[in-house]
Design a protein around this motif. Sequence first.
Motif, PDB file in Angstrom:
ATOM      1  N   ASN A   2       0.846  -1.200   0.000  1.00  9.37           N
ATOM      2  CA  ASN A   2       0.000   0.000   0.000  1.00  9.37           C
ATOM      3  C   ASN A   2       0.875   1.241   0.000  1.00  9.37           C
ATOM      4  O   ASN A   2       1.795   1.338   0.805  1.00  9.37           O
ATOM      5  N   LYS A  13       0.221  12.803 -10.036  1.00  9.91           N
ATOM      6  CA  LYS A  13      -0.129  11.647  -9.208  1.00  9.91           C
ATOM      7  C   LYS A  13      -1.097  10.718  -9.932  1.00  9.91           C
ATOM      8  O   LYS A  13      -0.920   9.503  -9.935  1.00  9.91           O
ATOM      9  N   GLY A  14      -2.108  11.290 -10.554  1.00  7.74           N
ATOM     10  CA  GLY A  14      -3.130  10.485 -11.235  1.00  7.74           C
ATOM     11  C   GLY A  14      -2.540   9.698 -12.401  1.00  7.74           C
ATOM     12  O   GLY A  14      -2.878   8.524 -12.605  1.00  7.74           O
ATOM     13  N   GLN A  16       0.569   8.703 -12.785  1.00  8.74           N
ATOM     14  CA  GLN A  16       1.426   7.637 -12.279  1.00  8.74           C
ATOM     15  C   GLN A  16       0.594   6.531 -11.629  1.00  8.74           C
ATOM     16  O   GLN A  16       0.923   5.353 -11.756  1.00  8.74           O
ATOM     17  N   ALA A  17      -0.483   6.915 -10.962  1.00 13.61           N
ATOM     18  CA  ALA A  17      -1.346   5.908 -10.329  1.00 13.61           C
ATOM     19  C   ALA A  17      -1.947   5.008 -11.404  1.00 13.61           C
ATOM     20  O   ALA A  17      -1.977   3.780 -11.259  1.00 13.61           O
ATOM     21  N   ALA A  18      -2.386   5.603 -12.518  1.00 15.94           N
ATOM     22  CA  ALA A  18      -3.000   4.817 -13.599  1.00 15.94           C
ATOM     23  C   ALA A  18      -2.010   3.782 -14.124  1.00 15.94           C
ATOM     24  O   ALA A  18      -2.376   2.629 -14.409  1.00 15.94           O
ATOM     25  N   VAL A  21      -1.765   0.903 -11.721  1.00 21.11           N
ATOM     26  CA  VAL A  21      -2.965   0.064 -11.811  1.00 21.11           C
ATOM     27  C   VAL A  21      -2.789  -0.911 -12.974  1.00 21.11           C
ATOM     28  O   VAL A  21      -3.021  -2.119 -12.849  1.00 21.11           O
ATOM     29  N   GLN A  28      -6.395   2.122  -7.408  1.00 23.65           N
ATOM     30  CA  GLN A  28      -6.206   3.565  -7.191  1.00 23.65           C
ATOM     31  C   GLN A  28      -7.366   4.110  -6.377  1.00 23.65           C
ATOM     32  O   GLN A  28      -8.519   3.957  -6.774  1.00 23.65           O
ATOM     33  N   SER A  30      -8.569   7.561  -5.443  1.00 18.51           N
ATOM     34  CA  SER A  30      -8.400   9.005  -5.620  1.00 18.51           C
ATOM     35  C   SER A  30      -9.586   9.720  -4.995  1.00 18.51           C
ATOM     36  O   SER A  30     -10.719   9.598  -5.473  1.00 18.51           O
ATOM     37  N   ILE A  81      -3.235   2.340  -3.908  1.00 19.62           N
ATOM     38  CA  ILE A  81      -2.484   3.574  -4.158  1.00 19.62           C
ATOM     39  C   ILE A  81      -3.373   4.706  -3.670  1.00 19.62           C
ATOM     40  O   ILE A  81      -4.456   4.942  -4.238  1.00 19.62           O
ATOM     41  N   ASP A  83      -4.169   8.369  -3.714  1.00 17.61           N
ATOM     42  CA  ASP A  83      -3.851   9.462  -4.643  1.00 17.61           C
ATOM     43  C   ASP A  83      -4.677  10.675  -4.232  1.00 17.61           C
ATOM     44  O   ASP A  83      -5.892  10.675  -4.365  1.00 17.61           O
TER      45      ASP A  83
END
Length: 192
Positions: A2, A13-14, A16-18, A21, A28, A30, A81, A83
Motif C-alpha cells: 500500500n 499523481k493520477g 502515475q497511479a494509472a 494500476v 487507485q 483518488s 495507491i 492518490d
Amino acid sequence: MNIILLGPPGAGKGTQAAHLVETRGMIQLSTGDMLRAARTSGTEMGNIVADVMDRGELVTDEIVIGLIREQLETAEGNGFIFDGFPRTLAQADALGALLEEKGESLDAVIEMQVDDDTLVQRVVNRGKEAAAAGQPVRADDNEESMRTRLMEYYKKTAPLIGYYYAKGQISSIDGLGAIEEVQGAIAGVLEG
Ligand code: ADP
C-alpha cells in the motif's frame, strides 16, 4: 503493498497511479475522483462539495475519511495507491488507524517534487486542451483556483512530508522528467 502518492496539484499523481494500476494490478483510491462523482449526485452535500472544490479549498476531513473508509471495506486488489489522500495530518492519522484495523501496513510514501511555475502551467494547459477538444473542463483548472490549491497544499498537506519522514516512510522523487522517467523513479522506490 500500500502506497501514498504525495505531491502538489498537477504533480502527476493520477497519471502515475494509472500506470501502477495497469502494470501491477493495484487499486487507485483518488479522493478527487470520488468527490467529482459525489458532486454530480445533485444532493445538498454534493453542491456544497462542488463549491469548495471549485474554489480550490479542501473538503472536510470527515467527508473524505468517510469515502476512503467505504472503499477500504469493499475494494480488493494487489494493494492500494492513495492518490490525493491524505491531505491533512488528521487524514494521515485516520488512514493509519484504518489500515491497522484491516491488518494492513503502509509500505511507501512517494513525494513527487515539481516547482510551482510548472504546476500552474500544467494545470492551466490541461484546462485549455480539454476546452479545445470539446471535453469537460474541470472548474478548478484555472489560474486563480490553482493558486488557492497550491496554498492549501503548502499550508495543510506539505506538513505530511515531515510526518512521514519522522516515521521513516518517505521517498522523494523528481516529478519534472518525462512520464516514463517518473515511472522509473517510482519503480525504483517500490523495488528498492
Ligand atoms: P489536484 O491534486 O489536481 O488538485 P484532486 O483531483 O486530487 O486534484 O482534488 C481536487 C479537489 O478535491 C481538491 O482541490 C479538494 O477540493 C478536493 N479534495 C480531493 N482530495 C481531498 C482530500 N483528501 N481532502 C480534502 N479535499 C480533497
